[in-house]
Scaffold this active site. Structure first.
Site, short mmCIF file in Angstrom:
data_model
loop_
_atom_site.label_atom_id
_atom_site.label_comp_id
_atom_site.label_asym_id
_atom_site.label_seq_id
_atom_site.Cartn_x
_atom_site.Cartn_y
_atom_site.Cartn_z
N SER A 163 17.02 24.01 140.40
CA SER A 163 17.90 23.39 141.40
C SER A 163 19.14 22.87 140.68
O SER A 163 19.04 22.02 139.79
CB SER A 163 17.16 22.25 142.10
OG SER A 163 17.93 21.72 143.15
N SER A 215 15.18 20.75 137.62
CA SER A 215 16.62 20.48 137.77
C SER A 215 17.40 21.24 136.72
O SER A 215 16.85 21.66 135.70
CB SER A 215 16.89 18.98 137.61
OG SER A 215 16.92 18.62 136.23
N ASP A 216 18.69 21.43 136.95
CA ASP A 216 19.56 21.86 135.88
C ASP A 216 19.77 20.66 134.95
O ASP A 216 19.34 19.53 135.25
CB ASP A 216 20.89 22.38 136.45
CG ASP A 216 21.56 23.39 135.53
OD1 ASP A 216 21.22 23.43 134.32
OD2 ASP A 216 22.43 24.14 136.00
N ALA A 217 20.42 20.88 133.82
CA ALA A 217 20.60 19.83 132.82
C ALA A 217 21.22 18.59 133.46
O ALA A 217 22.27 18.68 134.11
CB ALA A 217 21.46 20.34 131.68
#
Length: 556
Positions: free
Chosen positions: A236, A283-285
């Site tokens: 996401s 999640s993305d970073a």
């Protein structure tokens, strides 16, 4: 907590595995449950990584591998001993410069799309997964199923399979199947779909501007296909989908532009309820400005989990971030039910990868028989040789020969990489010297007399960049001053432009008479290009994007 069907796709856990998930989850302290939601970036030495895992006890790490296979195997064995619950060990297996440093160099997705041979994509993906699994890696944040529509995008760049949705679907599904058949859980990204915004989520929340009917025909189709194929996880990202928010609330206002990583409606309503995804959401970073734009970390870090992400990706200060979650649980923002749900999916992914059967550490001898073997290199090089695309050659310059084009002037900015401060040199000049050419590499301030050269080469190598929104041909930087930037030599000297990455430089140089896209800058791709321009190999690939960006200007 609504029960998660762990026997259903994509986990398919048997009774023993389900029991392990529940027993393990319930054995954790409240602190250790929260720690399981973190995947930490491990870029340091093996000793630093081992200490990080020992002290924090995360659910997983993303390892930036060194070229030292024995050291990496030793680290993997140490991590197995240190972790009472086996770790998810992940990487971005994107090929080319994003290949494992200890593994075989392989083409990136755009290069594979240029070949458009599913057997080749499957062979490369299988090779990547087998090498990854041999060193203890069990999870990859690939394939990328973004669409290469906003051609200026430096963040999509060469990471996607191009702009044609049918092609993206075919190759992404092939990679998912190959990865997951060989011990590596696949992840599709970047939810809810990137490709129409040329900005970078590292710098800003980007926007998917499609209507919901358009989205369903493109990204909705791709994500549904990946879910049907059993993809284990979805990333996401810091991307908004205002059409969906506005379909639920026409007065959503700024909430319409909330990134998916912080959006319960995009993760829970659209992805889980409407698309039926039962797997893990990562999640993305979380250090990226696309998330940070939305508030202080005390607020946004807990919201990642509250909004439906089961894993928090990366942390500059894990202990501080852990306390942010502790406080959110204490004040009621983050429910224990939501924490348990996320931990359940983290453990379910571990069990789906067989980690519940015990910490099976990789073996150096076994890994040496898999990683970067001669057989793997031969497979990769044979496929890589098919990647370069001849986009145009209006004056029939090719093939080159020292007899006709002995004195060569090369303009190049080197290989530009996201985490390397200075460009790396390309090996093409040396390879041409070995072919018998006299090569001069342009340096700023050099006076150029066209009569002194028989051939001019422009060599660029920017595949994808982090922290720079757009890629373009910077003539002034390349030549050293504005006057050099305005000069064009190809009417006086035969000229060839080659891109070892970004495929759209013709937008900035439409009249260059000969142009090649190679999509990646690995040594094997540079060798493949030299073979092709010398006439010893044919150009057989087809561009997976429009190199002319919708204009006939660059064709002539």
């Amino acid at each position: 907590m609504a029960p998660i069907d762990l026997a259903a796709a994509p986990f398919h856990l048997d009774d023993d595995a389900v029991a392990w998930v529940h027993t393990t989850r319930d054995s954790f302290s409240p602190r250790d449950k929260l720690a399981q939601l973190f995947v930490l970036l491990a870029r340091g030495t093996p000793e630093q990584t081992a200490e990080q895992v020992r002290s924090f006890k995360p659910g997983g790490i993303t390892r930036i591998y060194s070229p030292d296979l024995p050291a990496e195997i030793a680290l993997a064995r140490d991590l197995a001993e240190l972790s009472a619950v086996p770790l998810l060990i992940s990487a971005d297996l994107e090929g080319s410069r994003m290949s494992l440093a200890i593994g075989t160099s392989v083409p990136n997705p755009l290069g594979l799309a240029a070949i458009d041979d599913l057997e080749a994509t499957t062979a490369i993906s299988t090779l990547m997964a087998r090498e990854a699994s041999a060193v203890g890696l069990n999870w990859s944040f690939t394939p990328v199923i973004d669409l290469n529509i906003a051609w200026r995008s430096a963040i999509v760049g060469t990471r996607s399979y191009g702009s044609d949705i049918d092609k993206v679907e075919r190759h992404a599904l092939a990679q998912i199947a190959a990865f997951q058949a060989n011990g590596v859980a696949a992840t599709v990204k970047h939810w809810p779909g990137e490709g129409y915004d040329d900005r970078d989520q590292h710098l800003v929340t980007t926007v998917n501007p499609l209507s919901m009917s358009e989205w369903e025909d493109t990204f909705g189709r791709l994500y549904r296909k990946a879910i049907d194929a059993g993809v284990m996880s979805i990333m996401s990202a810091h991307i908004a989908l205002p059409a969906y928010a506005l379909s639920l609330d026409p007065d959503a206002g700024p909430e319409a532009y909330r990134p998916a990583s912080l959006s319960r409606i995009l993760n829970e309503d659209l992805l889980r309820r409407e698309l039926g995804f039962n797997g893990l959401i990562v999640s993305d970073a979380t250090a990226m400005a696309g998330l940070g734009d939305w508030g202080p970390r005390d607020q946004t870090l807990p919201e990642v989990v509250i909004a439906g992400c089961d894993v928090i990706l990366f942390s500059d200060d894990p202990n501080a971030d852990l306390m942010r979650l502790v406080k959110a649980v204490a004040d009621g923002r983050l429910s224990q039910e939501r924490v348990d749900e996320a931990v359940t999916r983290v453990l379910a992914l571990k069990a789906a990868q067989g980690l519940h059967k015990g910490n099976t550490a990789p073996d150096l001898d076994a890994a040496s028989n898999v990683v970067a073997t001669e057989a793997h290199r031969a497979t990769a090089e044979a496929i890589t040789a098919r990647v370069p695309t001849l986009v145009k050659d209006v004056n029939n310059l090719l093939p080159l020969s020292p007899g006709k084009h002995r004195r060569v002037l090369i303009y190049t900015g080197g290989v530009v990489l996201p985490f390397v401060p200075e460009p790396l040199p390309l090996s093409v000049p040396i390879r041409l010297e070995e072919e018998g050419f006299e090569v001069t590499v342009f340096t700023p301030g050099m006076e150029v007399n066209p009569r002194d050269f028989d051939l001019v080469l422009y060599l660029f190598a920017e595949e994808t960049l982090l922290g720079r929104s757009r890629i373009f041909l910077d003539w002034v930087k390349l030549t050293g001053n504005v006057f050099g930037g305005m000069a064009r030599v190809w009417h006086d000297v035969p000229t060839l432009m080659i891109s070892f990455g970004y495929p759209y430089y013709l937008y900035d140089a439409p009249r260059v008479p000969a142009y090649i896209n190679a999509y990646g800058s690995s040594e094997s791709l540079q060798a493949a290009v030299v073979e092709a321009i010398m006439g010893r190999a044919e150009f057989t690939s087809t561009s997976p994007v429009d190199p002319f960006v919708g204009s006939d200007q660059g064709k002539y």
